[in-house]
Design a protein around this motif. Sequence first.
Motif, PDB file in Angstrom:
ATOM      1  N   ASP A 219       0.813  -1.223   0.000  1.00 57.29           N
ATOM      2  CA  ASP A 219       0.000   0.000   0.000  1.00 57.29           C
ATOM      3  C   ASP A 219       0.847   1.273   0.000  1.00 57.29           C
ATOM      4  O   ASP A 219       0.309   2.380  -0.109  1.00 57.29           O
ATOM      5  CB  ASP A 219      -0.928   0.027   1.223  1.00 57.29           C
ATOM      6  CG  ASP A 219      -1.960  -1.095   1.184  1.00 57.29           C
ATOM      7  OD1 ASP A 219      -2.247  -1.579   0.072  1.00 57.29           O
ATOM      8  OD2 ASP A 219      -2.443  -1.493   2.258  1.00 57.29           O
ATOM      9  N   ARG A 220       2.156   1.118   0.149  1.00 59.43           N
ATOM     10  CA  ARG A 220       3.031   2.298   0.205  1.00 59.43           C
ATOM     11  C   ARG A 220       3.938   2.345  -1.015  1.00 59.43           C
ATOM     12  O   ARG A 220       4.710   1.410  -1.242  1.00 59.43           O
ATOM     13  CB  ARG A 220       3.916   2.244   1.452  1.00 59.43           C
ATOM     14  CG  ARG A 220       3.117   2.315   2.731  1.00 59.43           C
ATOM     15  CD  ARG A 220       3.851   3.184   3.726  1.00 59.43           C
ATOM     16  NE  ARG A 220       3.272   3.046   5.045  1.00 59.43           N
ATOM     17  CZ  ARG A 220       3.680   3.739   6.084  1.00 59.43           C
ATOM     18  NH1 ARG A 220       4.666   4.613   5.947  1.00 59.43           N
ATOM     19  NH2 ARG A 220       3.122   3.579   7.258  1.00 59.43           N
ATOM     20  N   PRO A 221       3.875   3.412  -1.815  1.00 56.14           N
ATOM     21  CA  PRO A 221       4.771   3.500  -2.962  1.00 56.14           C
ATOM     22  C   PRO A 221       6.229   3.618  -2.519  1.00 56.14           C
ATOM     23  O   PRO A 221       6.515   4.048  -1.390  1.00 56.14           O
ATOM     24  CB  PRO A 221       4.305   4.763  -3.694  1.00 56.14           C
ATOM     25  CG  PRO A 221       3.490   5.519  -2.712  1.00 56.14           C
ATOM     26  CD  PRO A 221       2.960   4.541  -1.719  1.00 56.14           C
ATOM     27  N   VAL A 222       7.121   3.229  -3.400  1.00 52.99           N
ATOM     28  CA  VAL A 222       8.544   3.148  -3.056  1.00 52.99           C
ATOM     29  C   VAL A 222       9.088   4.495  -2.580  1.00 52.99           C
ATOM     30  O   VAL A 222       9.902   4.545  -1.644  1.00 52.99           O
ATOM     31  CB  VAL A 222       9.356   2.582  -4.252  1.00 52.99           C
ATOM     32  CG1 VAL A 222       9.361   3.548  -5.429  1.00 52.99           C
ATOM     33  CG2 VAL A 222      10.766   2.231  -3.835  1.00 52.99           C
ATOM     34  N   ASN A 223       8.649   5.621  -3.168  1.00 57.33           N
ATOM     35  CA  ASN A 223       9.186   6.931  -2.758  1.00 57.33           C
ATOM     36  C   ASN A 223       8.790   7.276  -1.327  1.00 57.33           C
ATOM     37  O   ASN A 223       9.550   7.915  -0.581  1.00 57.33           O
ATOM     38  CB  ASN A 223       8.740   8.029  -3.744  1.00 57.33           C
ATOM     39  CG  ASN A 223       7.238   8.191  -3.813  1.00 57.33           C
ATOM     40  OD1 ASN A 223       6.496   7.222  -3.671  1.00 57.33           O
ATOM     41  ND2 ASN A 223       6.787   9.418  -4.039  1.00 57.33           N
ATOM     42  N   LYS A 224       7.595   6.836  -0.907  1.00 56.84           N
ATOM     43  CA  LYS A 224       7.169   7.116   0.474  1.00 56.84           C
ATOM     44  C   LYS A 224       7.917   6.228   1.473  1.00 56.84           C
ATOM     45  O   LYS A 224       8.223   6.656   2.590  1.00 56.84           O
ATOM     46  CB  LYS A 224       5.653   6.917   0.609  1.00 56.84           C
ATOM     47  CG  LYS A 224       4.868   7.940  -0.189  1.00 56.84           C
ATOM     48  CD  LYS A 224       3.495   8.181   0.379  1.00 56.84           C
ATOM     49  CE  LYS A 224       2.868   9.383  -0.326  1.00 56.84           C
ATOM     50  NZ  LYS A 224       1.457   9.555  -0.004  1.00 56.84           N
ATOM     51  N   VAL A 225       8.209   5.000   1.060  1.00 55.04           N
ATOM     52  CA  VAL A 225       9.005   4.122   1.920  1.00 55.04           C
ATOM     53  C   VAL A 225      10.406   4.721   2.080  1.00 55.04           C
ATOM     54  O   VAL A 225      10.950   4.807   3.192  1.00 55.04           O
ATOM     55  CB  VAL A 225       9.094   2.695   1.327  1.00 55.04           C
ATOM     56  CG1 VAL A 225      10.073   1.838   2.137  1.00 55.04           C
ATOM     57  CG2 VAL A 225       7.712   2.040   1.303  1.00 55.04           C
ATOM     58  N   ARG A 226      10.971   5.178   0.966  1.00 49.79           N
ATOM     59  CA  ARG A 226      12.324   5.763   1.010  1.00 49.79           C
ATOM     60  C   ARG A 226      12.331   7.018   1.902  1.00 49.79           C
ATOM     61  O   ARG A 226      13.220   7.193   2.745  1.00 49.79           O
ATOM     62  CB  ARG A 226      12.791   6.116  -0.402  1.00 49.79           C
ATOM     63  CG  ARG A 226      14.229   6.646  -0.449  1.00 49.79           C
ATOM     64  CD  ARG A 226      14.674   7.016  -1.853  1.00 49.79           C
ATOM     65  NE  ARG A 226      14.875   5.848  -2.685  1.00 49.79           N
ATOM     66  CZ  ARG A 226      14.083   5.490  -3.702  1.00 49.79           C
ATOM     67  NH1 ARG A 226      13.028   6.246  -4.017  1.00 49.79           N
ATOM     68  NH2 ARG A 226      14.330   4.420  -4.421  1.00 49.79           N
ATOM     69  N   ALA A 227      11.338   7.868   1.726  1.00 50.63           N
ATOM     70  CA  ALA A 227      11.275   9.105   2.529  1.00 50.63           C
ATOM     71  C   ALA A 227      11.149   8.797   4.018  1.00 50.63           C
ATOM     72  O   ALA A 227      11.795   9.450   4.864  1.00 50.63           O
ATOM     73  CB  ALA A 227      10.092   9.956   2.061  1.00 50.63           C
ATOM     74  N   ALA A 228      10.349   7.791   4.345  1.00 57.54           N
ATOM     75  CA  ALA A 228      10.168   7.415   5.761  1.00 57.54           C
ATOM     76  C   ALA A 228      11.471   6.899   6.353  1.00 57.54           C
ATOM     77  O   ALA A 228      11.832   7.242   7.491  1.00 57.54           O
ATOM     78  CB  ALA A 228       9.072   6.364   5.881  1.00 57.54           C
ATOM     79  N   LEU A 229      12.189   6.084   5.576  1.00 58.97           N
ATOM     80  CA  LEU A 229      13.444   5.535   6.085  1.00 58.97           C
ATOM     81  C   LEU A 229      14.499   6.612   6.269  1.00 58.97           C
ATOM     82  O   LEU A 229      15.366   6.514   7.157  1.00 58.97           O
ATOM     83  CB  LEU A 229      13.977   4.458   5.126  1.00 58.97           C
ATOM     84  CG  LEU A 229      13.270   3.107   5.146  1.00 58.97           C
ATOM     85  CD1 LEU A 229      13.930   2.144   4.160  1.00 58.97           C
ATOM     86  CD2 LEU A 229      13.287   2.484   6.545  1.00 58.97           C
ATOM     87  N   HIS A 230      14.468   7.644   5.432  1.00 59.58           N
ATOM     88  CA  HIS A 230      15.486   8.688   5.496  1.00 59.58           C
ATOM     89  C   HIS A 230      15.223   9.708   6.603  1.00 59.58           C
ATOM     90  O   HIS A 230      16.052  10.601   6.826  1.00 59.58           O
ATOM     91  CB  HIS A 230      15.606   9.389   4.132  1.00 59.58           C
ATOM     92  CG  HIS A 230      16.507   8.666   3.180  1.00 59.58           C
ATOM     93  ND1 HIS A 230      17.873   8.776   3.221  1.00 59.58           N
ATOM     94  CD2 HIS A 230      16.242   7.788   2.171  1.00 59.58           C
ATOM     95  CE1 HIS A 230      18.421   8.033   2.270  1.00 59.58           C
ATOM     96  NE2 HIS A 230      17.441   7.416   1.617  1.00 59.58           N
ATOM     97  N   LYS A 231      14.108   9.575   7.274  1.00 57.73           N
ATOM     98  CA  LYS A 231      13.868  10.480   8.401  1.00 57.73           C
ATOM     99  C   LYS A 231      14.896  10.180   9.505  1.00 57.73           C
ATOM    100  O   LYS A 231      15.255   9.021   9.720  1.00 57.73           O
ATOM    101  CB  LYS A 231      12.448  10.302   8.940  1.00 57.73           C
ATOM    102  CG  LYS A 231      11.391  10.921   8.034  1.00 57.73           C
ATOM    103  CD  LYS A 231      10.012  10.790   8.629  1.00 57.73           C
ATOM    104  CE  LYS A 231       8.987  11.423   7.692  1.00 57.73           C
ATOM    105  NZ  LYS A 231       7.607  11.195   8.146  1.00 57.73           N
TER     106      LYS A 231
END
Length: 408
Positions: free
Chosen positions: A273-285
């Motif tokens: 349910d989460r696009p790759v760019n949102k997963v990447r952004a969350a991890l980079h927090k």
Amino acid sequence: MHSSSPRVAVIGGGPAGLMAAEVLSLAGVAVDVYDGMPSVGRKFLLAGVGGMNITHSEPQPAFVARYAERAQAVGEWLAPFDGPRLREWIHGLGIQTFVGTSGRVFPTDMKAAPLLRAWLKRLREAGVVIHTRHRWLGWNDDGSLRIEHPHGELAVRPTATVLALGGASWARLGSDGAWVPWLQGRGVPIKPLQPSNCGFEVPGWSAVLREKFAGAPLKNVALGLAGEPLRTGECVLTETGVEGSLVYALSAGIREAINRTGKATLHLDLLPDRPVNKVRAALHKPRGSKSMARHLQGQLGLEGVKAGLLRELTDAQTFADLDALTLAIKALPLTLVRARPLDEAISTAGGVDLQGLDRRLMLTNVPGTFCAGEMLDWEAPTGGYLLTACFASGRRAADGVLEWLARG
């Protein structure tokens, strides 16, 4: 007619055999059903334990496409007896049905037993004679059927025979594949029996993953063979690998990949349910002093079996590279190396090659002998497709018998 009063032997008391018996008896033909177990319909009853999924409500073209390379042949069986007609037939037994949210069709009480009871009552009232604990052992030299029973052996000479012996999964319920050498001995072409709708094994889980997560459900994930679109659903982590509805839906492709190369590589999306760019952004927090496990849980809700699997199938280098970790979360490589044993499978692929049958489902090398059900070489995903085709093939074989008898 072959005789003034033809008598047909149906070998196997599952859905295909009982449906053949019904069609024949309604046409005025005397029918004997022989089944090796103490009662008929045992696998049918087991299929109803988790809720009797009898058929599916999806449109006919999509329904028929579920049978993949056998879609044309199975489509011919289904043309006169598809999902809607099967539902009408069930309603005629006094059992109502409903369509679930997934499009699957169930009896209103979700059970197989009342349906089977009503059906057997109707068959007996139509004159069908059911012989339990009567196991077919092939043919005698004179062509008669060898039927073993508790008090000895019979030599039965029916006018025609319908074989509906099942595949080779759940042997304790009667379908053990023992018929393969007997048919091969008569020159019938047989494709090797293989598991379908089954679990698969990995090269080996770590002891930690097995101990903590064997039996845990992987919910809301997407899975697919490398290079193919992913399907969303759920599956279960097992002691040896994975199983469950999402894996079953892919089982034919997984099995064939393993047959070709010794392994199948799949990609698992842990957060479909989460696009790759949102997963990447969350991890980079920024995570400050938090561990990566806490960061994954806090930012993405990745915990439990999903987090365990991510750790299991990646290395330390991937965990240290947030972009690589993002890709792993969205396409975790999962290698499967073998199917679970055939006897554990829900159904069977392989069986009597359709090339060895005419359009009536009569064996070209054994005139007067017809085949139906799971012993034929076709497969389908779970969702009511297996049962619908078994019922429809039983009707097709019975219609073939009637046509053959009429031609005399």
